[in-house]
Design a protein around this motif. Structure first.
Motif, PDB file in Angstrom:
ATOM      1  N   UNK A   1       0.805  -1.236   0.000  1.00  0.00           N
ATOM      2  CA  UNK A   1       0.000   0.000   0.000  1.00  0.00           C
ATOM      3  C   UNK A   1       0.832   1.278   0.000  1.00  0.00           C
ATOM      4  N   UNK A   2       2.024   1.203  -0.573  1.00  0.00           N
ATOM      5  CA  UNK A   2       2.876   2.379  -0.695  1.00  0.00           C
ATOM      6  C   UNK A   2       3.656   2.285  -1.997  1.00  0.00           C
ATOM      7  N   UNK A   3       3.893   3.446  -2.611  1.00  0.00           N
ATOM      8  CA  UNK A   3       4.705   3.457  -3.831  1.00  0.00           C
ATOM      9  C   UNK A   3       5.531   4.739  -3.876  1.00  0.00           C
ATOM     10  N   UNK A   4       6.662   4.652  -4.577  1.00  0.00           N
ATOM     11  CA  UNK A   4       7.517   5.810  -4.840  1.00  0.00           C
ATOM     12  C   UNK A   4       6.803   6.702  -5.833  1.00  0.00           C
ATOM     13  N   UNK A   5       6.818   8.020  -5.588  1.00  0.00           N
ATOM     14  CA  UNK A   5       6.209   8.969  -6.514  1.00  0.00           C
ATOM     15  C   UNK A   5       7.290   9.764  -7.233  1.00  0.00           C
ATOM     16  N   UNK A   6       8.118  10.491  -6.459  1.00  0.00           N
ATOM     17  CA  UNK A   6       9.149  11.334  -7.056  1.00  0.00           C
ATOM     18  C   UNK A   6      10.110  11.815  -5.977  1.00  0.00           C
ATOM     19  N   UNK A   7      11.185  12.422  -6.419  1.00  0.00           N
ATOM     20  CA  UNK A   7      12.110  13.097  -5.517  1.00  0.00           C
ATOM     21  C   UNK A   7      11.867  14.590  -5.710  1.00  0.00           C
ATOM     22  N   UNK A   8      11.650  15.329  -4.608  1.00  0.00           N
ATOM     23  CA  UNK A   8      11.342  16.754  -4.744  1.00  0.00           C
ATOM     24  C   UNK A   8      12.611  17.604  -4.792  1.00  0.00           C
ATOM     25  N   UNK A   9      12.444  18.906  -4.890  1.00  0.00           N
ATOM     26  CA  UNK A   9      13.579  19.810  -5.038  1.00  0.00           C
ATOM     27  C   UNK A   9      14.473  19.851  -3.800  1.00  0.00           C
ATOM     28  N   UNK A  10      13.957  19.429  -2.643  1.00  0.00           N
ATOM     29  CA  UNK A  10      14.754  19.376  -1.412  1.00  0.00           C
ATOM     30  C   UNK A  10      15.443  18.014  -1.268  1.00  0.00           C
ATOM     31  N   UNK A  11      15.383  17.215  -2.327  1.00  0.00           N
ATOM     32  CA  UNK A  11      15.996  15.890  -2.373  1.00  0.00           C
ATOM     33  C   UNK A  11      15.301  14.895  -1.436  1.00  0.00           C
ATOM     34  N   UNK A  12      14.049  15.182  -1.074  1.00  0.00           N
ATOM     35  CA  UNK A  12      13.241  14.254  -0.289  1.00  0.00           C
ATOM     36  C   UNK A  12      12.429  13.384  -1.238  1.00  0.00           C
ATOM     37  N   UNK A  13      12.302  12.126  -0.892  1.00  0.00           N
ATOM     38  CA  UNK A  13      11.498  11.218  -1.705  1.00  0.00           C
ATOM     39  C   UNK A  13      10.050  11.302  -1.240  1.00  0.00           C
ATOM     40  N   UNK A  14       9.167  11.420  -2.212  1.00  0.00           N
ATOM     41  CA  UNK A  14       7.737  11.462  -1.951  1.00  0.00           C
ATOM     42  C   UNK A  14       7.171  10.065  -2.206  1.00  0.00           C
ATOM     43  N   UNK A  15       6.419   9.571  -1.219  1.00  0.00           N
ATOM     44  CA  UNK A  15       5.737   8.280  -1.337  1.00  0.00           C
ATOM     45  C   UNK A  15       4.235   8.522  -1.318  1.00  0.00           C
ATOM     46  N   UNK A  16       3.514   7.616  -1.960  1.00  0.00           N
ATOM     47  CA  UNK A  16       2.057   7.664  -1.889  1.00  0.00           C
ATOM     48  C   UNK A  16       1.555   6.435  -1.148  1.00  0.00           C
ATOM     49  N   UNK A  17       0.751   6.687  -0.133  1.00  0.00           N
ATOM     50  CA  UNK A  17       0.074   5.616   0.598  1.00  0.00           C
ATOM     51  C   UNK A  17      -1.318   5.503   0.003  1.00  0.00           C
ATOM     52  N   UNK A  18      -1.701   4.295  -0.352  1.00  0.00           N
ATOM     53  CA  UNK A  18      -3.017   4.096  -0.983  1.00  0.00           C
ATOM     54  C   UNK A  18      -3.795   2.969  -0.342  1.00  0.00           C
TER      55      UNK A  18
END
Length: 73
Positions: A56-73
Protein backbone atom coordinates in the motif's frame (compact mmCIF):
# COMPACT_ATOMS: atom_id res chain seq x y z
CA UNK A 1 16.82 -3.12 2.41
CA UNK A 2 15.11 -2.98 5.77
CA UNK A 3 15.53 -5.71 8.37
CA UNK A 4 12.57 -7.89 9.34
CA UNK A 5 11.82 -5.79 12.43
CA UNK A 6 12.20 -2.54 10.46
CA UNK A 7 9.82 -3.90 7.80
CA UNK A 8 7.26 -4.70 10.48
CA UNK A 9 7.51 -1.21 11.98
CA UNK A 10 7.37 0.39 8.53
CA UNK A 11 4.27 -1.57 7.52
CA UNK A 12 2.56 -0.61 10.77
CA UNK A 13 3.39 3.07 10.15
CA UNK A 14 1.97 2.78 6.62
CA UNK A 15 -1.16 0.95 7.74
CA UNK A 16 -2.01 3.51 10.43
CA UNK A 17 -1.29 6.58 8.30
CA UNK A 18 -3.85 8.41 6.21
CA UNK A 19 -3.81 8.01 2.44
CA UNK A 20 -1.98 10.55 0.31
CA UNK A 21 1.52 11.72 -0.59
CA UNK A 22 4.15 12.15 2.10
CA UNK A 23 7.88 12.23 2.81
CA UNK A 24 9.26 9.48 5.02
CA UNK A 25 9.48 11.56 8.21
CA UNK A 26 5.77 12.40 7.86
CA UNK A 27 4.90 8.71 7.52
CA UNK A 28 6.88 7.83 10.64
CA UNK A 29 5.71 10.82 12.68
CA UNK A 30 7.10 10.76 16.22
CA UNK A 31 8.93 7.49 15.50
CA UNK A 32 11.20 9.38 13.09
CA UNK A 33 13.26 10.77 15.99
CA UNK A 34 14.27 7.18 16.88
CA UNK A 35 15.97 6.63 13.50
CA UNK A 36 19.73 6.84 14.12
CA UNK A 37 20.90 7.24 10.51
CA UNK A 38 18.03 8.85 8.55
CA UNK A 39 19.83 9.01 5.19
CA UNK A 40 20.83 5.34 5.24
CA UNK A 41 17.42 4.36 6.57
CA UNK A 42 15.74 6.31 3.75
CA UNK A 43 17.85 4.52 1.17
CA UNK A 44 16.96 1.13 2.67
CA UNK A 45 13.28 2.08 2.93
CA UNK A 46 13.15 3.01 -0.78
CA UNK A 47 14.89 -0.25 -1.70
CA UNK A 48 12.24 -2.15 0.26
CA UNK A 49 9.44 -0.22 -1.47
CA UNK A 50 11.04 -0.88 -4.87
CA UNK A 51 11.32 -4.61 -4.02
CA UNK A 52 7.59 -4.71 -3.09
CA UNK A 53 8.37 -5.69 0.49
CA UNK A 54 5.91 -3.08 1.79
CA UNK A 55 2.23 -2.96 0.86
CA UNK A 56 0.00 0.00 0.00
CA UNK A 57 2.88 2.38 -0.70
CA UNK A 58 4.71 3.46 -3.83
CA UNK A 59 7.52 5.81 -4.84
CA UNK A 60 6.21 8.97 -6.51
CA UNK A 61 9.15 11.33 -7.06
CA UNK A 62 12.11 13.10 -5.52
CA UNK A 63 11.34 16.75 -4.74
CA UNK A 64 13.58 19.81 -5.04
CA UNK A 65 14.75 19.38 -1.41
CA UNK A 66 16.00 15.89 -2.37
CA UNK A 67 13.24 14.25 -0.29
CA UNK A 68 11.50 11.22 -1.70
CA UNK A 69 7.74 11.46 -1.95
CA UNK A 70 5.74 8.28 -1.34
CA UNK A 71 2.06 7.66 -1.89
CA UNK A 72 0.07 5.62 0.60
CA UNK A 73 -3.02 4.10 -0.98
Amino acid sequence: MLSTSELSTAQQAINTHSKGKFILSEIYGTLWSTIKHPTLFGKNFKASVDASQLQNIRFVEKNCANHIIYEIF
